[in-house]
Design a protein around this motif. Structure first.
Motif, PDB file in Angstrom:
ATOM      1  N   PHE A 107       0.828  -1.211   0.000  1.00 51.19           N
ATOM      2  CA  PHE A 107       0.000   0.000   0.000  1.00 51.19           C
ATOM      3  C   PHE A 107       0.862   1.261   0.000  1.00 51.19           C
ATOM      4  O   PHE A 107       0.515   2.245  -0.668  1.00 51.19           O
ATOM      5  N   ASP A 108       1.992   1.234   0.714  1.00 54.26           N
ATOM      6  CA  ASP A 108       2.888   2.398   0.716  1.00 54.26           C
ATOM      7  C   ASP A 108       3.390   2.687  -0.695  1.00 54.26           C
ATOM      8  O   ASP A 108       3.397   3.843  -1.145  1.00 54.26           O
TER       9      ASP A 108
ATOM     10  N   TYR B  66       0.422   4.054  -2.842  1.00 51.86           N
ATOM     11  CA  TYR B  66       0.079   5.449  -2.544  1.00 51.86           C
ATOM     12  C   TYR B  66       1.127   6.409  -3.110  1.00 51.86           C
ATOM     13  O   TYR B  66       0.789   7.468  -3.646  1.00 51.86           O
ATOM     14  N   LYS B  67       2.397   6.041  -2.985  1.00 53.41           N
ATOM     15  CA  LYS B  67       3.459   6.911  -3.513  1.00 53.41           C
ATOM     16  C   LYS B  67       3.347   7.032  -5.032  1.00 53.41           C
ATOM     17  O   LYS B  67       3.542   8.109  -5.603  1.00 53.41           O
TER      18      LYS B  67
ATOM     19  N   ALA C 165      -2.933   9.684   1.953  1.00 58.18           N
ATOM     20  CA  ALA C 165      -3.588   8.455   1.513  1.00 58.18           C
ATOM     21  C   ALA C 165      -5.108   8.575   1.511  1.00 58.18           C
ATOM     22  O   ALA C 165      -5.771   8.095   0.579  1.00 58.18           O
ATOM     23  N   ARG C 166      -5.681   9.204   2.543  1.00 52.78           N
ATOM     24  CA  ARG C 166      -7.135   9.270   2.633  1.00 52.78           C
ATOM     25  C   ARG C 166      -7.734  10.055   1.471  1.00 52.78           C
ATOM     26  O   ARG C 166      -8.814   9.726   0.973  1.00 52.78           O
TER      27      ARG C 166
ATOM     28  N   ASP D  42      -7.544   7.852  -1.650  1.00 50.77           N
ATOM     29  CA  ASP D  42      -8.650   6.888  -1.617  1.00 50.77           C
ATOM     30  C   ASP D  42      -9.932   7.514  -2.157  1.00 50.77           C
ATOM     31  O   ASP D  42     -10.674   6.899  -2.935  1.00 50.77           O
TER      32      ASP D  42
ATOM     33  N   ARG E  18     -11.272   3.733  -3.359  1.00 49.93           N
ATOM     34  CA  ARG E  18     -10.592   2.746  -2.518  1.00 49.93           C
ATOM     35  C   ARG E  18     -10.388   1.429  -3.269  1.00 49.93           C
ATOM     36  O   ARG E  18      -9.349   0.767  -3.131  1.00 49.93           O
TER      37      ARG E  18
ATOM     38  N   VAL F  36      -7.319   1.560  -5.432  1.00 48.61           N
ATOM     39  CA  VAL F  36      -6.110   1.515  -4.610  1.00 48.61           C
ATOM     40  C   VAL F  36      -5.815   0.084  -4.185  1.00 48.61           C
ATOM     41  O   VAL F  36      -4.674  -0.399  -4.281  1.00 48.61           O
TER      42      VAL F  36
END
Length: 478
Positions: A28-29, A32-33, A51-52, A55, A60, A63
């Motif tokens: 997930f990191d 997100y990047k 991140a939020r 999403d 979501r 993602v």
């Protein structure tokens, strides 16, 4: 992470992998990047959106899908390493459970190398042809050398087989001369039967300046397959004159002063060639016996891939030589069914041999260092007629370094087999096996420099390469 392994067959397994969401944090990191650099959210510089908000912006579900696609290859590789599975090719992956903030579960079916141990590889007995060089064989080689230094001299007599002629040819059909079927001053050796049917029979007994006409069927061209009247005119008749087999000839054709020295050198060279042929035959026969001694199942997909590779290779060779497959089969006196069966048999043997040598390399803890890989590049470059640095560059650019590395290690495994084998000739004489050193140190050094980076890449990233080779791609997930 929890992994269960189900054996579908001796050459195929199904892994069921269950992963709690907290173990997907790294995936997930990364996701997100990556997405943060792609999206544009007001009030945040590229790459800085939290991140939020990502999403909310991309959804979501998107993602999670991206994170799973990133995580599955790593999780799969971690699983096969933990379970010590030797996977072959890409797996068939299916995501079976995906619940946000709870769990990811997926299955991966993949072909594997069968588990076995090579036991009877020491003491293999093989018999090869004798390497004795006879006086008749030496005479034949000397005769070939004399042919190279022969001269053609005019002959004032009727034509015989072996004579070298200068001839003119013309043809006509029903009295109409064929302008495109004519040649002047063509050099031809009588008795070779390499031109028109009936030509050699017509030429025998003719003399310089003579002319004769014979009927034949034309081959190729616009008139191919048609019967024509062909007229041949003999412009000149020459015979091959060989040099006397004496010391003067030895000095002309070699670095030796006497014919005896030349004969001895020819004998020694022939003996060296025969010895190399013996060792090559011993290697092949030892491998054949090793293959026969090991009974293992083979993955159908791997065998099919080898069959396709061999078929494509033959088709390329035929295309380069201008032959059709039908003509090739006719020349080999094989039917299509026999060809396919031979292809299948050869592919099975090749795949099985690879598995056996790979396993033996593991048992003997064999590997390949930079120098050995460089030597391999040098030898292959010699066979292909290219420079070592060109071949090394090609191997790197086409991602074939791993193939070269595997070939070197398999070769060393075969060396172990041959070193422990009992090799005798037809007379029962034991054939000693000697290590042949490289004869061109400068060329080997060139190859070493050319392949250095590639060899280092293999040595340093061996574990990583194994992961990448078997990792499923994102598109494989279902």
């Amino acid at each position: 992470m929890k992994t269960d392994v189900e054996e579908l067959s001796p050459t195929r397994v199904k892994l069921t992998i269950e992963v709690p969401f907290e173990e997907l944090e790294h995936a997930f990191d990364v996701t997100y990047k990556s997405l943060a650099k792609q999206v544009r959210i007001k009030g945040f510089r590229p790459g800085k959106a939290p991140a939020r908000l990502i999403d909310r912006y991309v959804g979501r579900g998107a993602v999670i899908s991206e994170a799973v696609n990133h995580a599955v290859p790593e999780l799969y590789n971690e699983a096969i390493q933990k379970e010590e599975i030797f996977a072959l090719g890409q797996p068939d992956v299916e995501v079976t459970k995906l619940e946000d903030n709870e769990e990811l579960a997926f299955t991966a079916e993949v072909d594997i190398r069968p588990k076995f141990e090579v036991k009877d590889y020491k003491g293999i007995e093989v018999t090869v042809d004798n390497a004795t060089v006879t006086e008749e064989q030496v005479d034949e080689q000397i005769g070939t050398l004399r042919e190279r230094f022969s001269t053609l001299v005019g002959a004032d007599r009727p034509v015989e087989d072996g004579d070298h002629l200068s001839i003119d040819l013309s043809a006509s059909i029903d009295g109409e001369k064929l302008e495109d079927v004519a040649v002047s001053g063509y050099s031809y050796e009588v008795g070779t039967n390499t031109m028109l049917e009936g030509l050699d029979e017509t030429l025998r007994g003719m003399e310089a300046g003579g002319e004769a006409t014979f009927k034949t069927t034309l081959v190729g061209g616009e008139h191919g397959g048609k019967e024509a009247d062909v007229t041949v005119t003999v412009q000149s008749v020459k015979v091959k004159e060989l040099p006397e087999l004496d010391d003067e000839f030895a000095q002309l054709a070699s670095e030796f002063d006497t014919i005896d020295e030349l004969r001895e050198d020819v004998r020694k060279r022939m003996a060296d060639v025969r010895r190399m042929q013996q060792l090559s035959a011993a290697r092949d026969k030892a491998l054949e016996k090793l293959i026969e001694s090991v009974d293992i199942p083979l993955p159908d997909a791997v065998v099919d891939e080898e069959i396709d590779r061999r078929r494509q290779s033959l088709e390329q060779q035929l295309a380069q030589s201008g032959l059709t497959k039908e003509a090739y089969l006719e020349s080999q006196e094989k039917t299509e069914e026999e060809f396919e069966e031979e292809l299948k048999t050869g592919a099975n043997s090749a795949v099985k041999a690879g598995f056996i040598l790979d396993q033996l390399a593991l048992q003997e803890d064999l590997s390949a260092d930079q120098g050995e890989l460089s030597q391999y590049v040098f030898e292959q470059a010699q066979r292909m007629g290219v420079s070592p640095d060109q071949l090394a560059q090609h191997l790197v650019e086409s991602n074939q370094i791993r193939v070269a590395f595997t070939e070197v290690v398999r070769g060393k495994a075969m060396d172990v087999v041959l070193a422990g084998a009992k090799v005798t000739d037809e007379d029962g004489n034991v054939i000693e096996q000697e290590v042949v050193e490289a004869s061109d140190e400068d060329a080997v050094e060139e190859a070493a420099k050319a392949a250095a980076a590639a060899a280092a890449e293999v040595s340093e990233d061996e574990a990583k390469d194994d992961k990448d080779e078997d990792a499923p791609k994102a598109d494989d997930s279902k």
